[in-house]
Design a protein around this motif. Structure first.
Motif, PDB file in Angstrom:
ATOM      1  N   ALA A 132       6.621   6.746   4.539  1.00 17.79           N
ATOM      2  CA  ALA A 132       6.563   7.538   3.304  1.00 17.79           C
ATOM      3  C   ALA A 132       6.282   9.005   3.606  1.00 17.79           C
ATOM      4  N   LEU A 133       5.392   9.269   4.553  1.00 14.71           N
ATOM      5  CA  LEU A 133       5.033  10.641   4.907  1.00 14.71           C
ATOM      6  C   LEU A 133       5.617  10.993   6.271  1.00 14.71           C
ATOM      7  N   ASN A 134       6.094  12.220   6.385  1.00 17.15           N
ATOM      8  CA  ASN A 134       6.708  12.705   7.618  1.00 17.15           C
ATOM      9  C   ASN A 134       5.693  12.664   8.776  1.00 17.15           C
ATOM     10  N   ARG A 135       6.077  11.965   9.857  1.00 20.75           N
ATOM     11  CA  ARG A 135       5.162  11.822  11.001  1.00 20.75           C
ATOM     12  C   ARG A 135       5.259  12.995  11.987  1.00 20.75           C
ATOM     13  N   ILE A 169     -10.852  10.346  11.807  1.00 21.59           N
ATOM     14  CA  ILE A 169     -10.426  10.685  10.442  1.00 21.59           C
ATOM     15  C   ILE A 169      -9.110  11.463  10.535  1.00 21.59           C
ATOM     16  N   THR A 170      -8.061  10.927   9.910  1.00 16.27           N
ATOM     17  CA  THR A 170      -6.769  11.629   9.871  1.00 16.27           C
ATOM     18  C   THR A 170      -6.565  12.207   8.478  1.00 16.27           C
ATOM     19  N   MET A 171      -5.478  12.963   8.317  1.00 17.89           N
ATOM     20  CA  MET A 171      -5.185  13.545   6.998  1.00 17.89           C
ATOM     21  C   MET A 171      -4.526  12.545   6.066  1.00 17.89           C
ATOM     22  N   MET A 172      -4.204  11.356   6.560  1.00 18.26           N
ATOM     23  CA  MET A 172      -3.522  10.347   5.744  1.00 18.26           C
ATOM     24  C   MET A 172      -4.437   9.153   5.495  1.00 18.26           C
ATOM     25  N   GLN A 173      -4.433   8.665   4.259  1.00 19.68           N
ATOM     26  CA  GLN A 173      -5.111   7.423   3.910  1.00 19.68           C
ATOM     27  C   GLN A 173      -4.058   6.406   3.483  1.00 19.68           C
ATOM     28  N   SER A 233       0.839  -1.205   0.000  1.00 23.19           N
ATOM     29  CA  SER A 233       0.000   0.000   0.000  1.00 23.19           C
ATOM     30  C   SER A 233       0.869   1.248   0.000  1.00 23.19           C
ATOM     31  N   VAL A 234       0.250   2.370  -0.383  1.00 23.77           N
ATOM     32  CA  VAL A 234       0.943   3.663  -0.316  1.00 23.77           C
ATOM     33  C   VAL A 234       0.232   4.548   0.708  1.00 23.77           C
ATOM     34  N   GLU A 235       0.993   5.487   1.261  1.00 26.08           N
ATOM     35  CA  GLU A 235       0.430   6.471   2.184  1.00 26.08           C
ATOM     36  C   GLU A 235       0.092   7.725   1.392  1.00 26.08           C
ATOM     37  N   LEU A 236      -1.160   8.137   1.510  1.00 28.96           N
ATOM     38  CA  LEU A 236      -1.657   9.272   0.725  1.00 28.96           C
ATOM     39  C   LEU A 236      -2.060  10.392   1.666  1.00 28.96           C
ATOM     40  N   GLY A 237      -1.427  11.544   1.507  1.00 34.26           N
ATOM     41  CA  GLY A 237      -1.732  12.677   2.373  1.00 34.26           C
ATOM     42  C   GLY A 237      -0.764  13.815   2.133  1.00 34.26           C
ATOM     43  N   PRO A 238      -0.863  14.898   2.879  1.00 33.57           N
ATOM     44  CA  PRO A 238       0.054  16.031   2.708  1.00 33.57           C
ATOM     45  C   PRO A 238       1.510  15.601   2.894  1.00 33.57           C
ATOM     46  N   GLY A 239       2.381  16.135   2.045  1.00 34.24           N
ATOM     47  CA  GLY A 239       3.794  15.800   2.121  1.00 34.24           C
ATOM     48  C   GLY A 239       4.294  15.021   0.925  1.00 34.24           C
ATOM     49  N   PHE A 268      -1.851  19.859  12.679  1.00 39.10           N
ATOM     50  CA  PHE A 268      -1.836  18.444  13.027  1.00 39.10           C
ATOM     51  C   PHE A 268      -0.803  17.712  12.187  1.00 39.10           C
ATOM     52  N   THR A 269      -0.313  16.589  12.701  1.00 37.26           N
ATOM     53  CA  THR A 269       0.496  15.682  11.882  1.00 37.26           C
ATOM     54  C   THR A 269      -0.463  14.819  11.060  1.00 37.26           C
ATOM     55  N   VAL A 270       0.088  14.054  10.114  1.00 33.62           N
ATOM     56  CA  VAL A 270      -0.783  13.253   9.234  1.00 33.62           C
ATOM     57  C   VAL A 270      -1.457  12.094   9.965  1.00 33.62           C
ATOM     58  N   THR A 271      -0.964  11.757  11.159  1.00 30.90           N
ATOM     59  CA  THR A 271      -1.560  10.626  11.886  1.00 30.90           C
ATOM     60  C   THR A 271      -2.506  11.063  13.009  1.00 30.90           C
ATOM     61  N   GLU A 272      -2.573  12.364  13.286  1.00 30.37           N
ATOM     62  CA  GLU A 272      -3.451  12.851  14.354  1.00 30.37           C
ATOM     63  C   GLU A 272      -4.870  13.042  13.822  1.00 30.37           C
ATOM     64  N   PRO A 273      -5.900  12.672  14.595  1.00 36.65           N
ATOM     65  CA  PRO A 273      -7.287  12.842  14.135  1.00 36.65           C
ATOM     66  C   PRO A 273      -7.639  14.327  13.966  1.00 36.65           C
ATOM     67  N   VAL A 274      -8.275  14.649  12.836  1.00 41.22           N
ATOM     68  CA  VAL A 274      -8.763  16.023  12.629  1.00 41.22           C
ATOM     69  C   VAL A 274     -10.288  16.061  12.726  1.00 41.22           C
ATOM     70  N   ALA A 275     -10.912  14.867  12.667  1.00 40.32           N
ATOM     71  CA  ALA A 275     -12.381  14.803  12.737  1.00 40.32           C
ATOM     72  C   ALA A 275     -12.800  13.436  13.256  1.00 40.32           C
TER      73      ALA A 275
END
Length: 591
Positions: free
Chosen positions: A110-113, A185-189, A72-78, A166-173
Motif C-alpha cells: 500500500a505504501l511506497n517502500r 519504531i518505523t514511520m509505518m504502522q 489490515s491497512v498500512e498507515l504512514g506517509p504516502g 528514511f523509507t517507511v520501513t526503516e527504523p527512525v527511533a
C-alpha cells in the motif's frame, strides 16, 4: 503459514478445509494466483472465505494459505494524494505494473517502500513515551504535516532517535520497554481494519463543521465528530452534495470512499479533485485527500472492506489531532454486498433479504466517528465526521438500509427528486430533513456569529412551514383567497427558498458561503419581511411592496463577495428608505 485446500466455490465465497489454526477475519491467499480473501465463518474444520477478487477458474483442490493476520491497512506517509482500491492496493502502482485492468493476485504494498521521507524528531532521547505520543513529523504534502506516533499498546523510554531521510520501513527511533526489550519504531504502522483505534476519551461534539452550504449550516448542521446521512433517489444529487462537502467542509483531511458507486462518478472525483484548489491554501485539494475507489464493476465482496479501510485511515489522521471528514458513497452498495455474502452463507435473512445483523454493522461503522482526546501523554483533540450516502430503490425511505441508518445517525438530509428536477440545488427538503445537533450548534452560533442566530433560524423555518400550509389553500381556491399578510408570508418564504436555500455549485462566489455571510443574508431577507409587515400595518399596498427596487438587490445578495460585507449594510439602509418613501408617498389603501 498453514496450508489448506478449496472444497467449494460459490461466486466470491470459497469454502476451504485443512487450516486448523485460521481464525475469524484472518487474511488467506486462495489458488495458485494467491487471491486475497478473508475468513468470515468457521464451522469446525471448514472455513468460509470472502474473496476480494474475481474467483472464476478456482476449483476444489486448489491451495489455500493462511497468513495468520487479520485484514489490515498500512498507515504512514504516502497515503495522501493516494488512490486505493477497497483493500488499500494503490491503483496507480497497479496500473504501472499491469496496465489498465487489475490483474488477479497482484501483490503490491500500500505504501511506497522506496521513497524516502524527511523525518524531523520532536521527542528526545530519554523521554518516557506511551502509545499515541508523537515522536516526530514528516511534511507529507505542502498542506499536511504527517505526525509520526508510537503505535497503541507500546510504552517505554526512548533510547535512540535520528533525523534524516528514511523509507517507511526503516527504523527512525528505538524504544526500550518496561520489560527491557528494544523495539524499532518505523514511520509505518499496521492496523486491523475491523478494530476501532483507541483514544483517551470521547467528547460531546459541539463545534459545527462549516460546509459553506447554506441549507446545511443554517438549518440542518453537522458537528465536527458528528454523523450524517444523505438518502435520496437516483439523480437527486447525493454524490454532488458529498463532492461539495469534500471540497468545502471545515476539515483538515478528507477521506472519500467510492463504495460501489458507478465508475463514471468516481472518474469525476479522480479528474476534478486534482484540479480543485483548497480554499484555505490555494493548493490542489488532493494534497489533503485520500481516495478509496471501489466502483460497482469491482468485486462485490471488496465493497465491505472498503468502508472499514476508509474509516481506519480516517481514525489514524484523527489520532494525529486533525479534523477529518469521511464521505461514504454509498452505504447501500455496501449493504448489498453484505446481503449477497449472507445469502451465499445460507444465513436466515432479515427484512428484504438483508442480513439480520445489518443494523449492528451500520451502528459499528458510524460509532467510529466522534470528537476525541487522542491517545498519548501529549494533550490534543481530533475529530472524525462521517457522512454516508444512502441509495434507497425508487427513493423509498422505508427500506431497511435507510431505516437502520436513521436509527444511528444524528443528521438526516432528505434529498427530494422534485427539487432536483426543478434544478434546486442542494435538493435537500427543508420540511422532512432534521439535525439533532441544532440546539448545540445554535449555542455556538449565538456566541460566535450573532446573538440573533437562533431567532432568525427559528423564524425562517416557521415561514417555510407556514408556506407549505398556505400552498395547499392556493392549490384549492387560488391566491386571491389569501389575506395580504398571508401573501407576504408566501413572498418571504419564496425569498428564503430562492435567494437563500438555492445555491449554484458552479458559481465562484455562490458555491461557498461563510457562516457570517449566511447570517447576514438571512437577516436581510427577514428584515424585508418585518419592514413589509410594518408597512402593511400602516395600510401600504402589497403590490407596491412587491415592486420595490431593492428586491433585486436582496435576490442577488448571495453573489456578494466575502470581502465586501459592508454592502449588506447598504442594502438594509436602502430597504428601510424605500419602505419609508412608500409610506410617505401615500402608497396605501383606504382605511
Amino acid at each position: 503459514m498453514s496450508h489448506g485446500v478449496v472444497v467449494k466455490v460459490s461466486g466470491p465465497l470459497v469454502v476451504a478445509t485443512g487450516l486448523p489454526e485460521a481464525k475469524m477475519f484472518d487474511v488467506v491467499k486462495v489458488g495458485k494466483q494467491g487471491l486475497i480473501g478473508e475468513v468470515i465463518e468457521v464451522h469446525g474444520e471448514k472455513l468460509s472465505i470472502q474473496v476480494y477478487e474475481e474467483t472464476s477458474g478456482l476449483g476444489p483442490g486448489d491451495p489455500v494459505i493462511s497468513t495468520g493476520v487479520p485484514l489490515s491497512v498500512e498507515l504512514g506517509p504516502g497515503m495522501l494524494e493516494g488512490i486505493f482500491d477497497g483493500i488499500q492496493r494503490p491503483l496507480d502502482v497497479i496500473e504501472s505494473k499491469a496496465g489498465s485492468f487489475i490483474t488477479r493476485g497482484i501483490d503490491v504494498p500500500a505504501l511506497n517502500r522506496d521513497k524516502k521521507w524527511a523525518f524531523k524528531p520532536t521527542a528526545q532521547k530519554g523521554d518516557r513515551l506511551t502509545g499515541g505520543d508523537i515522536i516526530g513529523t514528516v511534511q507529507e504534502t505542502v498542506i499536511v504535516e504527517h505526525r509520526i506516533m508510537i503505535p497503541p499498546g507500546i510504552s517505554g523510554t526512548l533510547v535512540d532517535i535520528r533525523e534524516g531521510e528514511f523509507t517507511v520501513t526503516e527504523p527512525v527511533a528505538k524504544l526500550k520497554t518496561d520489560k527491557g526489550d528494544i523495539i524499532d519504531i518505523t514511520m509505518m504502522q499496521k492496523w486491523p481494519v475491523r478494530k476501532i483505534r483507541p483514544y483517551r476519551e470521547k467528547l460531546p461534539p459541539e463545534e459545527p463543521m462549516a460546509t459553506g452550504q447554506r441549507v446545511i449550516d443554517t438549518f440542518f448542521p453537522v458537528t465536527k465528530g458528528g454523523t450524517a446521512c444523505i438518502p435520496g433517489p437516483f439523480g437527486s444529487g447525493k454524490t454532488v452534495v458529498q463532492h461539495q462537502l469534500a471540497k468545502w467542509a471545515d476539515a483538515e483531511i478528507v477521506v472519500y470512499i467510492g463504495c460501489g458507486e458507478r465508475g463514471n462518478e468516481m472518474t469525476d472525483v479522480l479528474l476534478e479533485f486534482p484540479e480543485l484548489k483548497d480554499p484555505k491554501t490555494g493548493e490542489p485539494l488532493m494534497k489533503r485527500t485520500v481516495l478509496i475507489a471501489n466502483t460497482s464493476n469491482m468485486p462485490v465482496a471488496a465493497r465491505e472492506a472498503s468502508i472499514y479501510t476508509g474509516i481506519t485511515i480516517a481514525e489514524y489522521f484523527r489520532d494525529m489531532g486533525y479534523s477529518v471528514a469521511l464521505m461514504a458513497d454509498s452505504t447501500s452498495r455496501w449493504a448489498e454486498a453484505l446481503r449477497e455474502m449472507s445469502g451465499r452463507l445460507e444465513e436466515m435473512p432479515g427484512e428484504e433479504g438483508y442480513p439480520a445483523y445489518l443494523s449492528r454493522r451500520l451502528a459499528e461503522f458510524y460509532e467510529r466517528a466522534g470528537k476525541v482526546i487522542c491517545l498519548g501523554s501529549q494533550e490534543r483533540q481530533g475529530a472524525l465526521t462521517a457522512v454516508g450516502a444512502v441509495s434507497p430503490p425508487g427513493g423509498d425511505l422505508s427500506e431497511p438500509v435507510t431505516q437502520a441508518t436513521l436509527r444511528v445517525v444524528k443528521v438526516f438530509w432528505a434529498l427530494d427528486a422534485q427539487l432536483a428536477y426543478a434544478r434546486h440545488f442542494p435538493a435537500i427538503n427543508w420540511l422532512t430533513s432534521y439535525s439533532l445537533y441544532s440546539d448545540t450548534v445554535e449555542d455556538f452560533m449565538n456566541k460566535n456569529i450573532s446573538p440573533e442566530w437562533r431567532d432568525l433560524r427559528t423564524e425562517a423555518m416557521k415561514l417555510l412551514q407556514e408556506e407549505a400550509s398556505l400552498q395547499e389553500i392556493v392549490r384549492l381556491v387560488g391566491i386571491d383567497a389569501l389575506s395580504v399578510k398571508d401573501r407576504l408570508v408566501l413572498e418571504a418564504a419564496k425569498s428564503i427558498r430562492e435567494d437563500f436555500l438555492h445555491q449554484n455549485a458552479f458559481h465562484e462566489v455562490d458555491t461557498y458561503t461563510s457562516l457570517n455571510k449566511q447570517y447576514r443574508m438571512l437577516k436581510l431577507i427577514l428584515l424585508f419581511y418585518h419592514e413589509s409587515q410594518r408597512a402593511i400595518d400602516q395600510d401600504a399596498v402589497f403590490s407596491e411592496i412587491e415592486k420595490l427596487p431593492v428586491r433585486e438587490k436582496i435576490a442577488r445578495a448571495k453573489f456578494i463577495d466575502e470581502k465586501e460585507m459592508d454592502k449588506f449594510d447598504e442594502i438594509e439602509k436602502e430597504l428601510k428608505d424605500q419602505i419609508a418613501e412608500l409610506l410617505s408617498e401615500g402608497g396605501r389603501v383606504n382605511a
